[in-house]
Write a protein that holds these residues in place. Sequence first.
Motif, mmCIF file in Angstrom:
data_model
loop_
_atom_site.group_PDB
_atom_site.id
_atom_site.type_symbol
_atom_site.label_atom_id
_atom_site.label_comp_id
_atom_site.label_asym_id
_atom_site.label_seq_id
_atom_site.Cartn_x
_atom_site.Cartn_y
_atom_site.Cartn_z
ATOM 1 N N LYS A 190 -8.273 1.496 9.462
ATOM 2 C CA LYS A 190 -7.349 2.201 8.600
ATOM 3 C C LYS A 190 -6.018 1.457 8.618
ATOM 4 O O LYS A 190 -5.480 1.161 9.678
ATOM 5 C CB LYS A 190 -7.156 3.642 9.092
ATOM 6 N N LEU A 191 -5.525 1.126 7.419
ATOM 7 C CA LEU A 191 -4.245 0.434 7.292
ATOM 8 C C LEU A 191 -3.173 1.433 6.887
ATOM 9 O O LEU A 191 -3.365 2.219 5.959
ATOM 10 C CB LEU A 191 -4.321 -0.665 6.232
ATOM 11 N N ALA A 192 -2.063 1.420 7.585
ATOM 12 C CA ALA A 192 -0.951 2.315 7.266
ATOM 13 C C ALA A 192 -0.290 1.856 5.971
ATOM 14 O O ALA A 192 -0.414 0.700 5.567
ATOM 15 C CB ALA A 192 0.054 2.301 8.409
ATOM 16 N N ALA A 193 0.417 2.750 5.327
ATOM 17 C CA ALA A 193 1.163 2.403 4.123
ATOM 18 C C ALA A 193 2.204 1.344 4.478
ATOM 19 O O ALA A 193 2.759 1.331 5.575
ATOM 20 C CB ALA A 193 1.837 3.631 3.555
ATOM 21 N N GLY A 194 2.456 0.413 3.546
ATOM 22 C CA GLY A 194 3.458 -0.618 3.785
ATOM 23 C C GLY A 194 3.095 -1.922 3.123
ATOM 24 O O GLY A 194 2.151 -2.002 2.333
ATOM 25 N N ASP A 195 3.845 -2.955 3.450
ATOM 26 C CA ASP A 195 3.640 -4.282 2.887
ATOM 27 C C ASP A 195 2.691 -5.093 3.762
ATOM 28 O O ASP A 195 2.760 -5.020 4.990
ATOM 29 C CB ASP A 195 4.976 -5.026 2.791
ATOM 30 N N TYR A 196 1.845 -5.892 3.108
ATOM 31 C CA TYR A 196 0.897 -6.750 3.816
ATOM 32 C C TYR A 196 0.749 -8.061 3.063
ATOM 33 O O TYR A 196 0.939 -8.115 1.844
ATOM 34 C CB TYR A 196 -0.493 -6.101 3.926
ATOM 35 N N THR A 197 0.388 -9.098 3.789
ATOM 36 C CA THR A 197 -0.055 -10.349 3.197
ATOM 37 C C THR A 197 -1.557 -10.394 3.403
ATOM 38 O O THR A 197 -2.041 -10.146 4.505
ATOM 39 C CB THR A 197 0.603 -11.559 3.888
ATOM 40 N N VAL A 198 -2.303 -10.686 2.329
ATOM 41 C CA VAL A 198 -3.763 -10.738 2.416
ATOM 42 C C VAL A 198 -4.208 -12.164 2.141
ATOM 43 O O VAL A 198 -3.811 -12.776 1.151
ATOM 44 C CB VAL A 198 -4.421 -9.790 1.389
ATOM 45 N N LYS A 199 -5.046 -12.689 3.030
ATOM 46 C CA LYS A 199 -5.612 -14.021 2.865
ATOM 47 C C LYS A 199 -7.121 -13.883 2.886
ATOM 48 O O LYS A 199 -7.672 -13.190 3.749
ATOM 49 C CB LYS A 199 -5.145 -14.939 3.991
ATOM 50 N N ILE A 200 -7.791 -14.511 1.921
ATOM 51 C CA ILE A 200 -9.247 -14.486 1.871
ATOM 52 C C ILE A 200 -9.757 -15.695 2.638
ATOM 53 O O ILE A 200 -9.395 -16.831 2.353
ATOM 54 C CB ILE A 200 -9.756 -14.540 0.414
ATOM 55 N N LEU A 249 0.862 -1.180 0.000
ATOM 56 C CA LEU A 249 0.000 0.000 0.000
ATOM 57 C C LEU A 249 0.901 1.233 0.000
ATOM 58 O O LEU A 249 1.639 1.453 0.961
ATOM 59 C CB LEU A 249 -0.904 0.002 1.233
ATOM 60 N N PRO A 250 0.860 2.041 -1.063
ATOM 61 C CA PRO A 250 1.727 3.215 -1.123
ATOM 62 C C PRO A 250 1.298 4.321 -0.158
ATOM 63 O O PRO A 250 2.114 5.119 0.276
ATOM 64 C CB PRO A 250 1.626 3.679 -2.574
#
Length: 71
Positions: free
Chosen positions: A39-49, A29-30
């Motif tokens: 609210k998610l801060a900018a950065g790298d995430y792993t997303v699992k559905i 997320l830029p």
Amino acid sequence: MSKTSLLLVGVLSLCGLAVAGSKSYNITLPTAVKAGTMKLAAGDYTVKIDGANAIFTDPHTRKTFTAPIKL
């Protein structure tokens, strides 16, 4: 089709769904974004559905955030 063939097709279908359901994606997320009510801060995430939820995991802190989704 015989009962054995139908059973085999059913088992393979369930295995395919289990594998498809456990997929995860790496995103970056830029900028800060809103996901559901959080609210998610900018950065790298792993997303699992997982069913009707998206589970965001910060790989650095291992903190998770869950948001409802519609597919």
